[in-house]
Enzyme design. Structure first.
Site, PDB file in Angstrom:
ATOM      1  N   GLY A  30       0.833  -1.207   0.000  1.00  0.00           N
ATOM      2  CA  GLY A  30       0.000   0.000   0.000  1.00  0.00           C
ATOM      3  C   GLY A  30       0.868   1.258   0.000  1.00  0.00           C
ATOM      4  O   GLY A  30       0.594   2.222  -0.711  1.00  0.00           O
ATOM      5  N   ASP A  31       1.931   1.230   0.802  1.00  0.00           N
ATOM      6  CA  ASP A  31       2.829   2.389   0.886  1.00  0.00           C
ATOM      7  C   ASP A  31       3.575   2.574  -0.439  1.00  0.00           C
ATOM      8  O   ASP A  31       3.784   3.711  -0.899  1.00  0.00           O
ATOM      9  CB  ASP A  31       3.840   2.188   2.021  1.00  0.00           C
ATOM     10  CG  ASP A  31       3.150   1.891   3.349  1.00  0.00           C
ATOM     11  OD1 ASP A  31       1.986   2.279   3.507  1.00  0.00           O
ATOM     12  OD2 ASP A  31       3.783   1.262   4.214  1.00  0.00           O
TER      13      ASP A  31
HETATM   14  N1  LIG Z   1      -1.185 -10.480  -4.100  1.00  0.00           N
HETATM   15  C1  LIG Z   1      -0.998  -9.414  -4.876  1.00  0.00           C
HETATM   16  N2  LIG Z   1      -0.815  -9.559  -6.209  1.00  0.00           N
HETATM   17  C2  LIG Z   1      -0.631  -8.496  -7.028  1.00  0.00           C
HETATM   18  N3  LIG Z   1      -0.630  -7.218  -6.588  1.00  0.00           N
HETATM   19  C3  LIG Z   1      -0.816  -6.995  -5.277  1.00  0.00           C
HETATM   20  C4  LIG Z   1      -1.015  -8.059  -4.337  1.00  0.00           C
HETATM   21  N4  LIG Z   1      -1.183  -7.531  -3.114  1.00  0.00           N
HETATM   22  C5  LIG Z   1      -1.071  -6.185  -3.256  1.00  0.00           C
HETATM   23  N5  LIG Z   1      -0.871  -5.861  -4.561  1.00  0.00           N
HETATM   24  C6  LIG Z   1      -0.715  -4.515  -5.148  1.00  0.00           C
HETATM   25  O1  LIG Z   1      -0.436  -3.561  -4.140  1.00  0.00           O
HETATM   26  C7  LIG Z   1      -1.512  -2.603  -4.049  1.00  0.00           C
HETATM   27  C8  LIG Z   1      -1.771  -2.261  -2.594  1.00  0.00           C
HETATM   28  O2  LIG Z   1      -2.072  -3.449  -1.911  1.00  0.00           O
HETATM   29  P1  LIG Z   1      -3.190  -3.528  -0.780  1.00  0.00           P
HETATM   30  O3  LIG Z   1      -3.008  -4.851  -0.104  1.00  0.00           O
HETATM   31  O4  LIG Z   1      -4.524  -3.247  -1.371  1.00  0.00           O
HETATM   32  O5  LIG Z   1      -2.766  -2.311   0.154  1.00  0.00           O
HETATM   33  P2  LIG Z   1      -2.735  -2.206   1.746  1.00  0.00           P
HETATM   34  O6  LIG Z   1      -1.463  -2.946   2.148  1.00  0.00           O
HETATM   35  O7  LIG Z   1      -2.650  -0.761   2.022  1.00  0.00           O
HETATM   36  O8  LIG Z   1      -3.984  -2.877   2.257  1.00  0.00           O
HETATM   37  C9  LIG Z   1      -2.699  -3.267  -4.760  1.00  0.00           C
HETATM   38  O9  LIG Z   1      -3.602  -2.308  -5.281  1.00  0.00           O
HETATM   39  C10 LIG Z   1      -2.003  -4.069  -5.851  1.00  0.00           C
HETATM   40  O10 LIG Z   1      -1.628  -3.245  -6.939  1.00  0.00           O
HETATM   41  O1  LIG Z   2       0.775   2.423  11.354  1.00  0.00           O
HETATM   42  P1  LIG Z   2       0.021   1.136  11.174  1.00  0.00           P
HETATM   43  O2  LIG Z   2      -1.341   1.324  10.616  1.00  0.00           O
HETATM   44  O3  LIG Z   2       0.039   0.300  12.417  1.00  0.00           O
HETATM   45  O4  LIG Z   2       0.802   0.308  10.058  1.00  0.00           O
HETATM   46  C1  LIG Z   2       2.169   0.065  10.187  1.00  0.00           C
HETATM   47  C2  LIG Z   2       2.576  -1.090   9.335  1.00  0.00           C
HETATM   48  O5  LIG Z   2       2.184  -0.841   7.995  1.00  0.00           O
HETATM   49  C3  LIG Z   2       3.310  -0.881   7.124  1.00  0.00           C
HETATM   50  O6  LIG Z   2       3.739   0.459   6.937  1.00  0.00           O
HETATM   51  C4  LIG Z   2       2.937  -1.547   5.827  1.00  0.00           C
HETATM   52  O7  LIG Z   2       1.773  -0.914   5.320  1.00  0.00           O
HETATM   53  P2  LIG Z   2       1.097  -1.378   3.948  1.00  0.00           P
HETATM   54  O8  LIG Z   2       1.210  -2.885   3.893  1.00  0.00           O
HETATM   55  O9  LIG Z   2      -0.294  -0.851   4.022  1.00  0.00           O
HETATM   56  O10 LIG Z   2       1.891  -0.731   2.856  1.00  0.00           O
HETATM   57  C5  LIG Z   2       4.376  -1.666   7.879  1.00  0.00           C
HETATM   58  O11 LIG Z   2       5.691  -1.343   7.511  1.00  0.00           O
HETATM   59  C6  LIG Z   2       4.079  -1.320   9.322  1.00  0.00           C
HETATM   60  O12 LIG Z   2       4.419  -2.363  10.183  1.00  0.00           O
END
Ligand SMILES: Nc1ncnc2c1ncn2[C@@H]1O[C@H](COP(=O)(O)OP(=O)(O)O)[C@@H](O)[C@H]1O
Ligand SMILES: O=P(O)(O)OC[C@H]1O[C@](O)(COP(=O)(O)O)[C@@H](O)[C@@H]1O
Length: 330
Positions: A250-251
């Site tokens: 996500g980041d």
């Molecule tokens: N299993 C996966 N396969 C392909 N792309 C992924 C996968 N997981 C995450 N992504 C990519 O990373 C982006 C952010 O992932 P997501 O899990 O939705 O964010 P967050 O970690 O903030 O919940 C997705 O929109 C997608 O493009």
């Molecule tokens: O501040 P929060 O919501 O506890 O999330 C922190 C966690 O999220 C992350 O930044 C990863 O976030 P994403 O998977 O959404 O990109 C980790 O590095 C960290 O451990």
């Protein structure tokens, strides 16, 4: 300059446990330790993509020192305010048949340290981008991002908010440039179900009506949806690949979006770079390199939007990826 703020930096301790059994002694087959926290990851990914940023935040104890050391090792320009009590948190990420995360609350931030951050942020101007990302320690009020945005009102700084619940909700009225909830966070925000694309679109529209300029909803392996500043809907599946570790996806997506936008001032490019960066990271053990991101960016051109990802009538029709994907110069 791009500034990122991480109120709650972490050491991410990732353990690979092939068969996780509740209530038993499990043994990991591999483990890794990375600096983490949302703003920090955005800064590292921006740097991987060739964009300088300054990572601001708070650091406490031996874990805080290790986070700072790892950031330096990774060429990330960080300026953390020291906290004199407690330790920065360690977040545990268990990789098994599913990904399980345990994120800790983080140390207390006293008002003097908070004021020091506020003073640093006062220098933000119209050319700057400020990324406020992640959770906050329990002792801080849930309007802390709102307080920063209120303080910077008139500075014309573009502000990105990647947070959940009230932290995000309270910030919307100050018109953040970008917000990036995932579907679960969208559900939490309005107490709605987001189990169909239509409901996700409705949710994203509501976030935009509540004030955000660009609403990017990430959908894990299913890709993402963007309603941009001009009210256009962009949707795309994610490139397919083998999931290795989605922590930081996500980041990475936020960083990719900003890099694409800064390069081309074009939301179609920003959207695609966001997905490419998110997916490229999901396919690696840690945050992806620029070459890995550009590979996914190119691969996305091969995809057609999924049928269910059609735009709402009131939005400009979605073009196929091959029409909307100008080259992202390497
Ligand atoms: N299993 C996966 N396969 C392909 N792309 C992924 C996968 N997981 C995450 N992504 C990519 O990373 C982006 C952010 O992932 P997501 O899990 O939705 O964010 P967050 O970690 O903030 O919940 C997705 O929109 C997608 O493009
Ligand atoms: O501040 P929060 O919501 O506890 O999330 C922190 C966690 O999220 C992350 O930044 C990863 O976030 P994403 O998977 O959404 O990109 C980790 O590095 C960290 O451990």
């Amino acid at each position: 300059m791009i500034y990122t703020v991480t109120f709650n930096p972490s050491l991410d301790y990732i353990v690979w446990v092939p068969k996780l059994t509740d209530g038993a002694t499990n043994r990991s087959e591999a483990q890794a330790l990375y600096p983490g926290g949302k703003g920090i990851n955005v800064s590292i990914m921006l740097s991987n993509l060739g964009y300088a940023s300054k990572a601001l935040g708070f650091s406490a104890g031996f874990t805080g020192r290790e986070i700072e050391r790892l950031l330096e090792e990774n060429g990330c320009d960080a300026e953390f305010i020291p906290l004199h009590q407690g330790n920065s948190r360690i977040n545990i990420k268990i990789k098994s048949a599913q990904e399980t995360e345990i994120n800790a609350p983080g140390p207390h931030i006293p008002s003097e340290a908070l004021n020091e951050l506020f003073q640093r942020l006062d220098a933000c101007g119209p050319e700057d981008i400020l990324v406020l990302a992640g959770s906050i320690p329990k002792s801080l009020p849930s309007d802390i991002y709102e307080q920063i945005m209120l303080r910077l009102r008139g500075h014309k700084t573009r502000i990105v908010v990647d947070a959940t619940g009230d932290l995000l909700k309270n910030a919307l009225k100050y018109h953040p440039f970008l917000v990036k909830p995932n579907a679960a966070e969208l559900e939490e925000l309005y107490g709605i179900r987001c189990d169909t694309m239509d409901k996700i679109k409705q949710g994203a529209m509501r976030v935009r009506q509540d004030g955000a300029l660009n609403v990017l909803v990430s959908l894990g392996k299913d890709g993402a949806l963007l309603i941009d500043q001009h009210g256009r809907l962009h949707t795309s599946p994610a490139p397919s690949g083998t999931l290795v570790n989605s922590v930081g996806s996500g980041d990475s997506m936020v960083a990719g979006f900003l890099a694409g936008y800064l390069k081309e001032q074009d939301y179609a490019v920003a959207f695609r770079m966001g997905i490419a960066a998110g997916s490229a990271t999901a396919f690696q053990e840690w945050l992806a390199t620029k070459a890995q991101v550009l590979k996914e960016y190119q691969a996305l051109k091969e995809y057609q939007p999924l049928k269910e990802y059609q735009p709402l009538k009131e939005y400009q029709p979605l073009q196929t990826p091959s029409q909307t994907s100008p080259e992202f110069p390497g």
